[in-house]
Scaffold this active site. Structure first.
Site, PDB file in Angstrom:
ATOM      1  N   SER A 109       0.852  -1.191   0.000  1.00 19.25           N
ATOM      2  CA  SER A 109       0.000   0.000   0.000  1.00 19.25           C
ATOM      3  C   SER A 109       0.886   1.240   0.000  1.00 19.25           C
ATOM      4  O   SER A 109       2.107   1.144   0.142  1.00 19.25           O
ATOM      5  CB  SER A 109      -0.931  -0.001   1.205  1.00 19.25           C
ATOM      6  OG  SER A 109      -0.186   0.316   2.367  1.00 19.25           O
ATOM      7  N   LYS A 110       0.246   2.370  -0.151  1.00 19.32           N
ATOM      8  CA  LYS A 110       0.943   3.659  -0.250  1.00 19.32           C
ATOM      9  C   LYS A 110       1.965   3.858   0.866  1.00 19.32           C
ATOM     10  O   LYS A 110       3.020   4.445   0.657  1.00 19.32           O
ATOM     11  CB  LYS A 110      -0.080   4.803  -0.203  1.00 19.32           C
ATOM     12  CG  LYS A 110      -0.705   5.081  -1.552  1.00 19.32           C
ATOM     13  CD  LYS A 110       0.199   5.995  -2.373  1.00 19.32           C
ATOM     14  CE  LYS A 110      -0.170   5.909  -3.844  1.00 19.32           C
ATOM     15  NZ  LYS A 110       0.962   6.212  -4.715  1.00 19.32           N
ATOM     16  N   ARG A 111       1.602   3.361   2.067  1.00 18.47           N
ATOM     17  CA  ARG A 111       2.503   3.651   3.200  1.00 18.47           C
ATOM     18  C   ARG A 111       3.856   2.963   3.048  1.00 18.47           C
ATOM     19  O   ARG A 111       4.818   3.312   3.713  1.00 18.47           O
ATOM     20  CB  ARG A 111       1.817   3.292   4.519  1.00 18.47           C
ATOM     21  CG  ARG A 111       1.852   1.849   4.891  1.00 18.47           C
ATOM     22  CD  ARG A 111       0.874   1.476   5.994  1.00 18.47           C
ATOM     23  NE  ARG A 111       0.234   0.231   5.635  1.00 18.47           N
ATOM     24  CZ  ARG A 111       0.805  -0.961   5.774  1.00 18.47           C
ATOM     25  NH1 ARG A 111       1.999  -1.044   6.318  1.00 18.47           N
ATOM     26  NH2 ARG A 111       0.199  -2.057   5.397  1.00 18.47           N
ATOM     27  N   HIS A 112       3.946   1.975   2.148  1.00 21.26           N
ATOM     28  CA  HIS A 112       5.231   1.330   1.916  1.00 21.26           C
ATOM     29  C   HIS A 112       6.126   2.143   0.992  1.00 21.26           C
ATOM     30  O   HIS A 112       7.286   1.804   0.802  1.00 21.26           O
ATOM     31  CB  HIS A 112       5.020  -0.057   1.274  1.00 21.26           C
ATOM     32  CG  HIS A 112       4.395  -1.044   2.191  1.00 21.26           C
ATOM     33  ND1 HIS A 112       3.171  -1.620   1.935  1.00 21.26           N
ATOM     34  CD2 HIS A 112       4.806  -1.539   3.375  1.00 21.26           C
ATOM     35  CE1 HIS A 112       2.876  -2.449   2.925  1.00 21.26           C
ATOM     36  NE2 HIS A 112       3.838  -2.406   3.804  1.00 21.26           N
ATOM     37  N   GLY A 113       5.582   3.193   0.402  1.00 19.67           N
ATOM     38  CA  GLY A 113       6.348   3.971  -0.569  1.00 19.67           C
ATOM     39  C   GLY A 113       5.696   3.862  -1.926  1.00 19.67           C
ATOM     40  O   GLY A 113       4.485   3.696  -2.026  1.00 19.67           O
TER      41      GLY A 113
END
Ligand code: GLU
Length: 466
Positions: free
Chosen positions: A238-242
């Site tokens: 997801s986005k939070r991984h980059g």
């Protein structure tokens, strides 16, 4: 005789190309190349709201950047609705599909009964013949009551789905719009797709699709459902991984060939090989070595792969890419500075993992004169050091050869003549040449800057006008 290999990627235009789509496209492309087959692109653009021209363009920009092109004109699913309806008609004629006039309330009630009986929805119209075709209705697939639907998957193995868990699937909505599973099957069949390699989020659609193939007496493709990519923490990406989109990787300074190399290894392996060319990947890729466990994104590994590909890349191409990075920052490289940039690249390219890092490592070559000198290096420019720099400048001005090895010898000769160590020469010279910006070894820095620029920068600190 096995059929010719034809693979495809079938993305929906959502406004960005997910890295998982890029990997799926690559796997399909490699598989086709390995077997001398074709790789096709089908745009699944039936969601009219999201399928804007802009979003379609974004997909093709992603493919272009990745270096993946369709071997035939791309297919647009929305343009094929008539053909989808034709197949639905045929399914009705074959008795494999039927018209259903259930109202939403009746459907809900039938669902309740199904739930209570531990099975999926069965339409009450399966065997009725008294409907009025002029009245709004849907067309549903006549799902077998209770039999295993077996799918042999090249990655997941044999997977069996009890048909009682599968709805009487709507194939055609009352608006006349074909539904997703129907359209995919018809398109894959018509495009001659022999292998459907896709994310395992589609595994649950597969028994429904398989039943449609069977009902049409069409040969099913080989299915290969690849586990989705996970983040470094093992959770769904997801986005939070980059970065999750291809465009973000491009913006972050990854090379397309590095991305292909890295993505090929993400969920597939060829022994311990980590660094390989497109040609190698094309000659090695197989479905047997796709892992059953989700692969995790590993940015350190990606950077390592990217750094390696940067070192393989042609210097003029890297210079053009660095210019793009700088242009993105509003900084245009003047034509006159370009040779200096290209000269500097081999001296720093082994230290950069991304084009952004490469652009930063090359900043020293593109500084505006007179340089702004940071406080620490400025402290190196004592009167004594300046006097020595002036003597050095004279000596360098007389040189006919200007390469790193020769300059290194010259600096050493100068230190001997001055009866000082290199520690008295390097730091002030570096202050004059770079103002404190990161740069390679001092002789290489001189070589990269070139004679005129080096002497110019030295002169600037020796006779500060401002
Ligand atoms: N359009 C589907 C998706 O973007 C792919 C369908 C398929 O590969 O069968 O997930």
């Amino acid at each position: 005789m096995s059929r010719p290999v034809v693979t495809r990627i079938a993305p929906s235009p959502t406004g960005s190309m997910h890295i998982g789509t890029a990997r799926t496209a690559l796997f399909n492309h490699l598989y086709a190349r390995r077997h001398g087959g074709k790789f096709l692109i089908r745009v699944e653009d039936t969601d009219r709201e999201r399928s804007t021209q802009e979003n379609v363009d974004i997909l093709f920009q992603g493919f272009a950047w990745l270096g993946l092109a369709s071997d035939e004109e791309p297919v647009y699913q929305a343009q094929r609705a008539d053909r989808h309806r034709e197949v639905v008609d045929e399914l009705v004629q074959r008795g494999a599909a039927f018209r259903c006039w259930m109202t939403p309330e009746e459907t809900e009630a039938a669902r309740e009964v199904a739930r209570a009986e531990g099975r999926a929805l069965r339409s009450t119209w399966r065997d009725r013949t008294d409907g009025d075709p002029s009245q709004p209705h849907v067309i549903r697939f006549r799902t077998p009551d209770d039999q295993p639907v077996v799918v042999v998957d090249a990655v997941q193995g044999e997977v069996s789905f009890p048909s009682k868990d599968l709805d009487d699937l709507v194939l055609l909505r009352s608006s006349g719009e074909p539904t997703y599973n129907l359209a995919v099957v018809v398109d894959d069949h018509d495009m001659g797709i022999s292998h459907v390699i896709r994310g395992d989020d589609h595994l649950n659609n597969t028994p429904r699709q398989a039943l449609i193939y069977d009902a049409m007496d069409w040969e099913r493709p080989v299915f290969a459902h690849v586990p989705l990519i996970h983040g470094p923490d093992g959770k769904k990406l997801s986005k939070r991984h980059g970065a999750t989109s291809v465009a973000e990787y491009a913006d972050q300074g990854y090379l397309p060939e590095a991305m292909r190399n890295y993505l090929a290894r993400l969920g597939w392996s060829h022994g311990d090989d980590e660094l390989f060319s497109d040609a190698q990947a094309e000659s090695w890729f197989d479905l047997e070595h796709i892992g059953r466990a989700p692969a995790r994104l590993d940015f350190d590994k990606l950077n390592h792969v990217n750094g390696w590909w940067i070192r393989q890349a042609d210097d003029e191409r890297l210079a053009a890419l660095v210019q793009q990075v700088r242009a993105g920052r509003g900084d245009v490289v003047a034509d006159a500075d370009l040779p200096r940039l290209i000269r500097a690249i081999p001296m720093v390219k082994d230290r950069a993992d991304t084009l952004i890092a490469l652009a930063d490592q090359l900043a020293f070559a593109l500084l505006n004169r007179p340089l702004a000198i940071a406080e620490k290096p400025a402290a190196q420019l004592t009167d004594e050091a300046r006097a020595r720099l002036a003597r050095l400048a004279d000596r360098l001005a007389g040189l006919e050869t200007w390469d790193a090895a020769f300059l290194d010898d010259s600096l050493k000769g100068f230190a001997e003549a001055e009866e000082v160590g290199m520690g008295k020469i390097g730091p002030p010279l570096r202050a004059a040449l770079t103002g404190g910006v990161a740069s390679p070894d001092i002789a290489k820095t001189l070589a990269a800057l070139g004679k005129a620029e080096s002497l110019g920068r030295m002169a600037d600190v020796l006779s500060p006008q401002a």
